[in-house]
Scaffold this motif. Structure first.
Motif, PDB file in Angstrom:
ATOM      1  N   PRO A   1      -9.824   3.834  -6.879  1.00  0.00           N
ATOM      2  CA  PRO A   1      -9.895   5.172  -7.494  1.00  0.00           C
ATOM      3  C   PRO A   1      -8.515   5.665  -7.910  1.00  0.00           C
ATOM      4  CG  PRO A   1     -10.049   5.321  -5.106  1.00  0.00           C
ATOM      5  CD  PRO A   1     -10.075   3.862  -5.431  1.00  0.00           C
ATOM      6  N   ALA A   2      -8.509   6.582  -8.880  1.00  0.00           N
ATOM      7  CA  ALA A   2      -7.243   7.158  -9.346  1.00  0.00           C
ATOM      8  C   ALA A   2      -6.745   8.228  -8.389  1.00  0.00           C
ATOM      9  CB  ALA A   2      -7.419   7.749 -10.741  1.00  0.00           C
ATOM     10  N   THR A   3      -7.637   8.872  -7.678  1.00  0.00           N
ATOM     11  CA  THR A   3      -7.271   9.886  -6.686  1.00  0.00           C
ATOM     12  C   THR A   3      -7.972   9.542  -5.379  1.00  0.00           C
ATOM     13  OG1 THR A   3      -9.122  11.283  -7.386  1.00  0.00           O
ATOM     14  CG2 THR A   3      -6.966  11.689  -8.422  1.00  0.00           C
ATOM     15  N   PRO A   4      -7.412   9.994  -4.251  1.00  0.00           N
ATOM     16  CA  PRO A   4      -8.018   9.649  -2.957  1.00  0.00           C
ATOM     17  C   PRO A   4      -9.450  10.134  -2.830  1.00  0.00           C
ATOM     18  CG  PRO A   4      -5.790  10.473  -2.645  1.00  0.00           C
ATOM     19  CD  PRO A   4      -6.139  10.726  -4.085  1.00  0.00           C
ATOM     20  N   VAL A   5     -10.376   9.212  -2.645  1.00  0.00           N
ATOM     21  CA  VAL A   5     -11.790   9.510  -2.403  1.00  0.00           C
ATOM     22  C   VAL A   5     -12.267   8.536  -1.331  1.00  0.00           C
ATOM     23  CG1 VAL A   5     -12.226  10.329  -4.760  1.00  0.00           C
ATOM     24  CG2 VAL A   5     -12.525   7.901  -4.214  1.00  0.00           C
ATOM     25  N   PRO A   6     -13.401   8.816  -0.704  1.00  0.00           N
ATOM     26  CA  PRO A   6     -13.939   7.837   0.260  1.00  0.00           C
ATOM     27  C   PRO A   6     -14.203   6.496  -0.436  1.00  0.00           C
ATOM     28  CG  PRO A   6     -15.046   9.945   0.478  1.00  0.00           C
ATOM     29  CD  PRO A   6     -14.214  10.041  -0.761  1.00  0.00           C
ATOM     30  N   VAL A   7     -13.854   5.405   0.238  1.00  0.00           N
ATOM     31  CA  VAL A   7     -14.027   4.077  -0.353  1.00  0.00           C
ATOM     32  C   VAL A   7     -14.784   3.180   0.622  1.00  0.00           C
ATOM     33  CG1 VAL A   7     -11.998   4.172  -1.845  1.00  0.00           C
ATOM     34  CG2 VAL A   7     -11.752   3.371   0.502  1.00  0.00           C
ATOM     35  N   ARG A   8     -15.570   2.294   0.035  1.00  0.00           N
ATOM     36  CA  ARG A   8     -16.266   1.281   0.827  1.00  0.00           C
ATOM     37  C   ARG A   8     -15.686  -0.066   0.425  1.00  0.00           C
ATOM     38  NH1 ARG A   8     -22.698  -0.487   0.976  1.00  0.00           N
ATOM     39  NH2 ARG A   8     -22.255  -2.712   1.026  1.00  0.00           N
TER      40      ARG A   8
ATOM     41  N   VAL B   1      -3.112   4.164   0.002  1.00  0.00           N
ATOM     42  CA  VAL B   1      -2.537   2.895  -0.480  1.00  0.00           C
ATOM     43  C   VAL B   1      -3.200   2.458  -1.778  1.00  0.00           C
ATOM     44  CG1 VAL B   1      -2.376   0.428   0.036  1.00  0.00           C
ATOM     45  CG2 VAL B   1      -1.739   2.107   1.764  1.00  0.00           C
ATOM     46  N   LEU B   2      -4.518   2.579  -1.842  1.00  0.00           N
ATOM     47  CA  LEU B   2      -5.243   2.130  -3.030  1.00  0.00           C
ATOM     48  C   LEU B   2      -4.940   2.999  -4.245  1.00  0.00           C
ATOM     49  CD1 LEU B   2      -8.745   1.250  -1.531  1.00  0.00           C
ATOM     50  CD2 LEU B   2      -6.913  -0.325  -2.187  1.00  0.00           C
ATOM     51  N   THR B   3      -4.641   4.270  -4.030  1.00  0.00           N
ATOM     52  CA  THR B   3      -4.340   5.152  -5.159  1.00  0.00           C
ATOM     53  C   THR B   3      -2.848   5.198  -5.467  1.00  0.00           C
ATOM     54  OG1 THR B   3      -4.270   7.041  -3.647  1.00  0.00           O
ATOM     55  CG2 THR B   3      -6.344   6.601  -4.778  1.00  0.00           C
ATOM     56  N   GLY B   4      -2.001   5.122  -4.436  1.00  0.00           N
ATOM     57  CA  GLY B   4      -0.555   5.211  -4.643  1.00  0.00           C
ATOM     58  C   GLY B   4       0.122   3.891  -4.882  1.00  0.00           C
ATOM     59  N   HIS B   5      -0.563   2.782  -4.523  1.00  0.00           N
ATOM     60  CA  HIS B   5      -0.030   1.430  -4.757  1.00  0.00           C
ATOM     61  C   HIS B   5       1.271   1.187  -4.001  1.00  0.00           C
ATOM     62  CE1 HIS B   5      -2.156   1.578  -8.983  1.00  0.00           C
ATOM     63  NE2 HIS B   5      -2.980   1.781  -7.970  1.00  0.00           N
ATOM     64  N   LYS B   6       1.466   1.892  -2.888  1.00  0.00           N
ATOM     65  CA  LYS B   6       2.674   1.732  -2.085  1.00  0.00           C
ATOM     66  C   LYS B   6       2.282   1.607  -0.611  1.00  0.00           C
ATOM     67  CE  LYS B   6       5.742   4.373  -5.143  1.00  0.00           C
ATOM     68  NZ  LYS B   6       6.627   5.564  -5.251  1.00  0.00           N
TER      69      LYS B   6
ATOM     70  N   PRO C   1      -0.760  -2.694  -0.127  1.00  0.00           N
ATOM     71  CA  PRO C   1      -1.733  -2.994  -1.184  1.00  0.00           C
ATOM     72  C   PRO C   1      -1.641  -4.442  -1.650  1.00  0.00           C
ATOM     73  CG  PRO C   1       0.136  -1.822  -2.105  1.00  0.00           C
ATOM     74  CD  PRO C   1       0.371  -1.874  -0.618  1.00  0.00           C
ATOM     75  N   LEU C   2      -2.762  -4.977  -2.056  1.00  0.00           N
ATOM     76  CA  LEU C   2      -2.814  -6.290  -2.718  1.00  0.00           C
ATOM     77  C   LEU C   2      -2.952  -6.026  -4.210  1.00  0.00           C
ATOM     78  CD1 LEU C   2      -5.280  -8.106  -0.282  1.00  0.00           C
ATOM     79  CD2 LEU C   2      -2.863  -8.669  -0.593  1.00  0.00           C
ATOM     80  N   MET C   3      -1.859  -6.219  -4.940  1.00  0.00           N
ATOM     81  CA  MET C   3      -1.810  -5.854  -6.348  1.00  0.00           C
ATOM     82  C   MET C   3      -1.939  -7.094  -7.230  1.00  0.00           C
ATOM     83  SD  MET C   3      -1.388  -2.580  -6.100  1.00  0.00           S
ATOM     84  CE  MET C   3      -0.977  -2.179  -7.815  1.00  0.00           C
ATOM     85  N   VAL C   4      -2.822  -7.009  -8.220  1.00  0.00           N
ATOM     86  CA  VAL C   4      -3.003  -8.080  -9.201  1.00  0.00           C
ATOM     87  C   VAL C   4      -3.028  -7.438 -10.581  1.00  0.00           C
ATOM     88  CG1 VAL C   4      -4.486  -9.938 -10.038  1.00  0.00           C
ATOM     89  CG2 VAL C   4      -4.294  -9.511  -7.577  1.00  0.00           C
TER      90      VAL C   4
ATOM     91  N   GLU D   1      -3.068  -3.601 -10.685  1.00  0.00           N
ATOM     92  CA  GLU D   1      -4.202  -2.911 -10.085  1.00  0.00           C
ATOM     93  C   GLU D   1      -4.476  -3.484  -8.699  1.00  0.00           C
ATOM     94  OE1 GLU D   1      -5.948  -0.322 -11.155  1.00  0.00           O
ATOM     95  OE2 GLU D   1      -4.687  -0.164 -12.949  1.00  0.00           O
ATOM     96  N   PRO D   2      -4.808  -2.613  -7.726  1.00  0.00           N
ATOM     97  CA  PRO D   2      -5.114  -3.130  -6.386  1.00  0.00           C
ATOM     98  C   PRO D   2      -6.483  -3.780  -6.330  1.00  0.00           C
ATOM     99  CG  PRO D   2      -5.362  -0.747  -6.428  1.00  0.00           C
ATOM    100  CD  PRO D   2      -4.836  -1.143  -7.783  1.00  0.00           C
ATOM    101  N   VAL D   3      -6.563  -4.893  -5.614  1.00  0.00           N
ATOM    102  CA  VAL D   3      -7.854  -5.536  -5.356  1.00  0.00           C
ATOM    103  C   VAL D   3      -8.259  -5.360  -3.900  1.00  0.00           C
ATOM    104  CG1 VAL D   3      -7.544  -7.235  -7.181  1.00  0.00           C
ATOM    105  CG2 VAL D   3      -6.768  -7.775  -4.872  1.00  0.00           C
ATOM    106  N   GLY D   4      -7.398  -4.734  -3.123  1.00  0.00           N
ATOM    107  CA  GLY D   4      -7.662  -4.527  -1.715  1.00  0.00           C
ATOM    108  C   GLY D   4      -6.367  -4.172  -1.016  1.00  0.00           C
ATOM    109  N   ALA D   5      -6.365  -4.321   0.305  1.00  0.00           N
ATOM    110  CA  ALA D   5      -5.169  -3.999   1.079  1.00  0.00           C
ATOM    111  C   ALA D   5      -5.167  -4.792   2.370  1.00  0.00           C
ATOM    112  CB  ALA D   5      -5.090  -2.504   1.374  1.00  0.00           C
TER     113      ALA D   5
END
Length: 598
Positions: free
Chosen positions: A220-227, A264-269, A306-309, A312-316
């Protein structure tokens, strides 16, 4: 000639004369015309006092008899605070170097060693490194006077060497990461390779969570609940048993919008938590059960990376240290970033391949699971084995089409290539041939029309195919092939034989030129069609596999499931690089009831 006498040097020598005193004596001796010896001593003293090397003389009890200003500066104490005091008393922690001095006194053998120590009163409490040369001083009569020591600081050289060593280890570690993670196209294996690399070398606990096609597909572009999908878990020895539910891979994991994972998924850091309090722990473990398990982990330092490809993140990756393990330092996090960045490429490739592989496999299974009902007087059984782990799904298919006048068309084909596109092309060829079969075309004409249509539609994959038009009432079969391996025919009371067919080009080339062959097919005859994955091996002529198939101990009266099992047990490889498809058919004796297809 007047001879000078001097007092022997004894083991209990007094501290050396001060430099000023020695200089005064030299001046007096020079005025009296006897100053050469004292001049030499004065010159030697000036050398010792002024050299950038640290110089000291210790007696046999390790008390300082002499040291220069350089050594006094290293130790952070004036010269006079050393004289007459034992070295271990002046420099706490100098035990290793003191042991070297004692060894030199005992054996008389000089030693050159590198040792580390901390400097007294140094505001920066870090070890410094020294190169020391020690040799024993003996008196005229062999008495042990003490030890002379010359010491140079080599901290910078040691640090440079250590820096080079760490850089080399880091490079080797990154290469190991790329090799281990990138050696497989199985996403779960790739993620396990990363967690196994991290634990216990860098952490006590490590997991890899990836975006889940059945949950959160894109970051997501902003923090939201993720599965996310938990792909791999590794724990250090000693992990409490009650924590096993938290350490299970393959489960769906939910993270709240306020969690570090969402950040992490939104900030990529990376996000690092040190000794998280209860409020923070609740963000990490939203349910009471997970919170209790998280607390039981006793994680005192946690890092999310983050796992960046492709940006874009594919996971963490989550790594944690528990108990007495040190907290993650900025240097640790920097190295972990490099490791996860190197692993991200391999994991990204494996995730993409796994998704395509599963999609193609589902497509293929869906088509092959379609009910196949032969015409009267024919029973069939089939089997499909997907390629082994790490291999791509192929484009195998089979079909049985009931036609007017009691005839049955059997079809086995193989689209060239692998993956989703091959599976999609397989569905197009299967539908095309089924539609043409219902027009009542003979096998050679059917292949000609299929080839022409596929070429006109510009299908991007060619396919091999074999057709068998069974007519139980007429007791014969008409066969034609488009570049496919020959079927196996077993008539009653005869040995198996490969049908010799005129081989036409694969479908989709637009070349045409197919021929049919008519063969007698008495009641009870068995026909086995298959794809080349059954008989083809890397580095081996395909005729070897065909010969082995024709030598199978198969009788026409065997049950069709037994026939398939016999062929697969003897020929199917345990980890095939290609799919294997088998379709067995038998014409029934007149008056027999058709058995249910297998």
């Amino acid at each position: 000639m007047h001879q000078m006498t001097h007092r022997p040097l004894y083991a209990r020598s007094a501290p050396f004369l001060a430099s000023e005193t020695l200089h005064e004596l030299s001046e007096v001796a020079r005025a009296a015309g006897t100053g050469q010896v004292l001049d030499e001593l004065w010159t030697a003293r000036r050398f010792l006092d002024g050299t950038p090397a640290a110089v000291a003389v210790l007696d046999s009890e390790l008390r300082y008899l002499y040291l220069n200003d350089t050594l006094a500066g290293f130790n952070g104490l004036p010269v006079e605070d050393h004289i007459g005091r034992p070295m271990p008393e002046v420099i706490p922690g100098s035990g290793p170097s003191a042991d070297v001095v004692r060894e030199v006194i005992r054996t008389g053998r000089p030693q050159t060693v590198v040792f580390d120590s901390r400097v007294p009163l140094d505001p920066v409490d870090v070890p410094r490194w020294w190169l020391g040369a020690f040799h024993r001083l003996d008196g005229e009569d062999g008495e042990i006077v003490g030890v002379a020591a010359v010491v140079m600081e080599v901290t910078e050289a040691i640090q440079q060497r250590e820096s080079l060593r760490r850089a080399q280890e880091r490079l080797e570690l990154l290469e190991e990461t790329a090799a281990r993670v990138g050696s497989t196209l199985d996403a779960a294996e790739a993620c396990r390779a990363l967690t196994d690399l991290l634990v216990p070398r860098f952490a006590d606990y490590a997991v890899v969570d990836v975006l889940d096609p059945a949950g959160t597909r894109r970051a997501p572009a902003t923090p939201v609940p993720v599965r996310l999908r938990r792909m791999a878990v590794a724990t250090a020895p000693g992990m409490p048993e009650p924590l096993t539910p938290m350490t299970r891979s393959g489960e769906a994991i939910f993270h709240q919008a306020s969690s570090s994972m969402a950040q992490v998924l939104t900030g990529h850091k990376p996000v690092v938590l040190t000794r998280p309090d209860d409020d923070t722990a609740r963000l990490l473990a939203p349910t009471r059960q997970r919170l209790e398990r998280y607390r039981a982990l006793e994680l005192q330092s946690v890092a999310y990376l983050p796992l960046m490809v492709g940006g874009e993140p594919v996971g963490a990756v989550i790594v944690g240290r528990r108990g007495d393990s040190p907290e993650f330092t900025p240097e640790d996090v920097e190295l972990l970033e490099l490791l996860t960045a190197r692993a991200s490429t391999g994991i990204g490739h494996a995730l993409r391949y796994t998704h395509e592989h599963e999609t193609a496999l589902e497509m293929q299974r869906a088509f092959l699971a379609t009910p196949h009902t032969p015409g009267p007087g024919v029973e069939i059984a089939s089997c499909y084995l997907p390629a082994g782990r790490g291999a791509e799904v192929g484009g195998d298919w089979f079909d049985a089409v009931a036609l007017p006048s009691g005839r049955t068309l059997l079809v086995v084909g193989d689209v060239m290539g692998h993956g989703v596109r091959a599976a999609a092309a397989m569905s197009e060829y299967r539908s095309l041939i089924r539609a043409l079969a219902l027009q009542g075309l003979a096998p050679d004409r059917l292949l000609t029309e299929a080839d022409r249509t596929a070429h006109a539609l510009d299908l991007d994959r060619v396919a091999t195919c074999v057709l068998a038009l069974l007519d139980p009432d007429a007791e014969h079969v008409v066969l034609a092939t488009a570049g496919h391996v020959p079927p196996l025919l077993v008539r009653p009371d005869t040995t198996p034989e490969l049908v010799d067919l005129p081989v036409g080009p694969p479908l989709g080339t637009g070349s045409g030129g197919y021929e049919s062959r008519h063969c007698p097919l008495p009641p009870g005859s068995l026909l086995l069609a298959y794809t080349d994955g059954l008989v083809e091996r890397r580095g081996e002529d395909i005729d070897t596999g065909l010969d082995a198939l024709s030598a199978m101990p198969i009788a026409s009266g065997q049950s069709l499931p037994d026939v398939l099992n016999t062929v697969l047990d003897r020929l199917a490889p345990t980890n095939s690089e290609d799919d294997v498809t088998l379709l067995a058919a038998r014409t029934l004796e007149a008056g027999l009831t058709l058995r249910s297809p297998s």
